[in-house]
Enzyme design. Structure first.
Site, short mmCIF file in Angstrom:
data_model
loop_
_atom_site.label_atom_id
_atom_site.label_comp_id
_atom_site.label_asym_id
_atom_site.label_seq_id
_atom_site.Cartn_x
_atom_site.Cartn_y
_atom_site.Cartn_z
N HIS A 67 0.84 -1.23 0.01
CA HIS A 67 0.19 -0.08 -0.15
C HIS A 67 0.95 1.18 0.04
CE1 HIS A 67 -3.68 2.41 0.67
NE2 HIS A 67 -3.91 1.89 1.82
N HIS A 109 -1.80 -2.49 -9.86
CA HIS A 109 -2.96 -2.07 -8.68
C HIS A 109 -4.26 -3.07 -8.59
CE1 HIS A 109 -5.87 0.72 -6.73
NE2 HIS A 109 -4.66 1.52 -6.23
N ASP A 165 2.49 5.53 -6.94
CA ASP A 165 3.95 5.57 -5.86
C ASP A 165 5.30 5.47 -6.81
OD1 ASP A 165 2.64 5.77 -3.38
OD2 ASP A 165 2.21 3.44 -3.66
N1 CMC Z 1 5.30 -6.88 -10.22
C1 CMC Z 1 5.37 -8.13 -10.82
N2 CMC Z 1 4.17 -8.92 -10.99
C2 CMC Z 1 3.03 -8.37 -10.29
C3 CMC Z 1 3.27 -7.13 -9.40
C4 CMC Z 1 4.22 -6.40 -9.60
N3 CMC Z 1 4.38 -5.10 -8.98
N4 CMC Z 1 1.90 -6.78 -9.23
C5 CMC Z 1 1.18 -7.77 -9.56
N5 CMC Z 1 1.85 -8.64 -9.96
C6 CMC Z 1 1.38 -10.05 -10.63
C7 CMC Z 1 1.11 -11.02 -9.64
O1 CMC Z 1 2.40 -11.92 -9.51
C8 CMC Z 1 0.09 -11.83 -10.13
O2 CMC Z 1 0.58 -12.57 -11.20
P1 CMC Z 1 -0.08 -14.14 -11.47
O3 CMC Z 1 -1.34 -13.89 -12.11
O4 CMC Z 1 1.10 -14.92 -12.38
O5 CMC Z 1 0.01 -14.82 -10.20
C9 CMC Z 1 -0.77 -10.93 -10.94
O6 CMC Z 1 0.03 -9.92 -11.27
C10 CMC Z 1 -2.00 -10.23 -10.21
O7 CMC Z 1 -1.40 -9.95 -8.87
P2 CMC Z 1 -2.24 -9.76 -7.58
O8 CMC Z 1 -1.21 -9.91 -6.46
O9 CMC Z 1 -3.30 -10.72 -7.57
O10 CMC Z 1 -2.98 -8.24 -7.72
P3 CMC Z 1 -3.40 -7.52 -6.14
O11 CMC Z 1 -4.48 -6.82 -6.76
O12 CMC Z 1 -3.96 -8.50 -5.13
O13 CMC Z 1 -2.60 -6.77 -5.79
C11 CMC Z 1 -0.84 -5.05 -5.56
C12 CMC Z 1 -2.47 -5.32 -6.20
C13 CMC Z 1 -0.90 -3.34 -5.55
C14 CMC Z 1 -0.93 -4.96 -4.17
C15 CMC Z 1 0.22 -5.49 -6.41
O14 CMC Z 1 0.30 -5.13 -7.67
C16 CMC Z 1 1.69 -5.11 -5.61
O15 CMC Z 1 2.30 -5.74 -5.03
N6 CMC Z 1 2.24 -3.99 -6.38
C17 CMC Z 1 3.68 -3.60 -6.02
C18 CMC Z 1 3.47 -2.79 -4.80
C19 CMC Z 1 2.92 -1.53 -5.08
O16 CMC Z 1 3.45 -0.75 -6.04
N7 CMC Z 1 1.96 -1.11 -4.17
C20 CMC Z 1 1.28 0.19 -4.46
C21 CMC Z 1 -0.22 0.31 -4.94
S1 CMC Z 1 -0.87 1.78 -5.33
C22 CMC Z 1 -0.94 2.91 -4.15
C23 CMC Z 1 -1.59 2.46 -2.89
O17 CMC Z 1 -2.67 1.86 -2.87
O18 CMC Z 1 -1.23 2.80 -1.80
#
Ligand code: CMC
Length: 420
Positions: free
Chosen positions: A262, A303, A361
């Site tokens: 987050h 996201h 971010d």
């Molecule tokens: N790098 C590489 N792969 C990723 C990333 C990433 N940053 N984000 C998602 N994926 C992949 C993930 O491994 C999964 O792949 P597979 O389908 O093969 O298993 C697929 O994309 C879907 O990911 P998810 O974890 O199911 O998606 P989610 O909606 O649960 O997570 C998230 C969203 C923001 C937590 C995630 O994208 C992440 O960890 N991003 C990096 C951290 C980040 O930048 N966070 C800030 C978010 S925006 C500001 C805020 O909210 O505060």
């Protein structure tokens, strides 16, 4: 509420259950499953992928199109045509202020720049160099102690708590920053606007007097002000649903914001870009992010809701350009690495298929770092801005006729009853 559509749920050979369907102003229709419990069924949706936890009239996100509206106004217009406190007024009250309302609101908020002196003692329990987010959570807890009880059903008391929290936040964040460095906090200076006061409390006069940098900070605050039902906002609503003290609710939201999935991502982005060090190493990091056996993720990418470019990231990238030009460092090596990383990732099948784009971010850290703010303070600045959204959502929840204590159910997977 008029219901003219129902979903029929049929389970085995039992009579079907009618579930009302609600229409939203924008976005998908909602199947109201509240009645299911009476039929002895719960719904199961880890991470709330398909579950709306509340109704809200504050913020709308269209994740597929990359649209973010606050009270109907697009985020890029708010970032370009308003300032943070004007956007705060809009989020809290539903309409943009006229010029008298705007002036009065700014005067009131900025008059709350000095929190009660006694809370500074809280910082003495922290070592120099302790993480500012930990200190911020404690300062908010100390304020909950100082201002308790607050009659949250009393309009005047609720309004005062909201205004004080927004007014105190820049000073609280600056207090954690100065303690982190081992310095004493500056005394707030009369007559400064919200962003300039914050810059003054962090830095010397030279930095605090730079309109481009103050504007950049103000814009960063606008871009972080609210984002509907994210993890920290949902935490504030859940804590608030027990009728807890609002300062304590904001402390809870601050804790939820801290994680790298987050708000902590802005700090993690800079760590990642610094670690990449050179454009020639980008491919290696992309490969790690794609490797199913590695936990590494590209920070600042992806996201839950956006499956398109985060509209906040677009404005952030422009602001980044402006700040780096102002500071005479348009060739900032981290900015170059970030732009190249974005380019490579956006052309890569893995990121294309999963619709992973830069989020808010990705570029904010580069701006904050260029301004001279240490990475450890980045997430606190996010908290400062999001306090407005948290409070708007908290207050909306308390006024909602459907308001109830938040109490999810569970899928029990433990042992059946047994004797010791
Ligand atoms: N790098 C590489 N792969 C990723 C990333 C990433 N940053 N984000 C998602 N994926 C992949 C993930 O491994 C999964 O792949 P597979 O389908 O093969 O298993 C697929 O994309 C879907 O990911 P998810 O974890 O199911 O998606 P989610 O909606 O649960 O997570 C998230 C969203 C923001 C937590 C995630 O994208 C992440 O960890 N991003 C990096 C951290 C980040 O930048 N966070 C800030 C978010 S925006 C500001 C805020 O909210 O505060």
């Amino acid at each position: 509420m008029m219901i003219d559509k129902v979903a029929k749920l049929t389970i085995d050979d039992k009579p079907s259950i009618d579930l009302p369907i609600h229409e939203a102003t924008y976005g998908p229709e909602l199947i109201d499953v509240a009645a299911l419990g009476k039929h002895n069924f719960f719904t199961y949706d880890p991470g709330f992928i398909s579950t709306a936890s509340c109704k809200s009239a504050i913020t709308y996100i269209d994740g597929d199109k990359g649209i973010l509206l606050h009270r109907g106004y697009p985020i890029d217009q708010l970032a370009k045509k308003t300032d943070f406190l004007t956007t705060a007024y809009l989020l809290l009250k539903g309409e943009l202020p006229n010029s008298t309302q705007q002036q009065d609101f700014k005067k009131t908020i900025t008059s709350h720049v000095s929190p009660p002196a006694i809370i500074e003692q809280t910082l003495q329990g922290f070592a120099k160099g302790a993480h500012p987010m930990a200190m911020l959570i404690s300062l908010l807890g100390a304020l909950a102690g100082y201002y308790h009880p607050i009659k949250i059903r009393d309009a005047a008391e609720r309004k005062q708590a909201i205004e004080q929290l927004i007014g105190y936040m820049p000073t609280l964040v600056a207090m954690t920053y100065q303690h982190y460095l081992g310095n004493k906090i500056n005394t707030p200076r009369e007559g400064l606007d919200y962003a300039s006061q914050f810059m003054y409390l962090l830095f010397d006069d030279t930095r605090a007097n730079n309109p481009t940098l103050n504007k950049a900070i103000d814009r960063i605050l606008i871009l972080h002000a609210d984002h509907e039902q994210n993890a920290s906002t949902s935490t504030v609503r859940l804590a608030g649903s027990t009728l807890a003290n609002p300062y304590a609710c904001i402390a809870a939201g601050t804790a939820a914001l801290w994680g790298t999935a987050h708000g902590g991502a802005n700090e993690a982005v800079i760590k990642m870009l610094t670690e990449i060090k050179d454009e020639k190493n980008i491919e290696e990091y992309i490969a790690r992010a794609k490797d199913p056996n590695s936990n590494f993720r590209l920070m600042g990418f992806g996201h839950r809701v956006y499956k398109n470019y985060d509209p906040r990231a677009t404005v952030m990238k422009q602001t980044c350009d402006e700040v780096l030009n102002e500071l005479g460092t348009p060739d900032d090596p981290l900015f170059r690495i970030a732009m190249q990383l974005e380019k490579i990732a956006l052309e890569d099948e893995y990121f294309i298929q999963r619709k992973l784009y830069p989020n808010v971010d990705f570029y904010s850290g580069i701006i904050l770092r260029a301004i001279g703010i240490p990475t450890a303070l980045f997430t606190s600045i996010f908290a400062l801005a999001r306090t407005v959204g948290w409070l708007a959502q908290w207050s909306e929840m308390l006024d909602d006729n459907d308001f109830k204590i938040g109490r999810p159910r569970q899928w029990y997977t433990g042992p059946t009853e047994r004797d010791i």
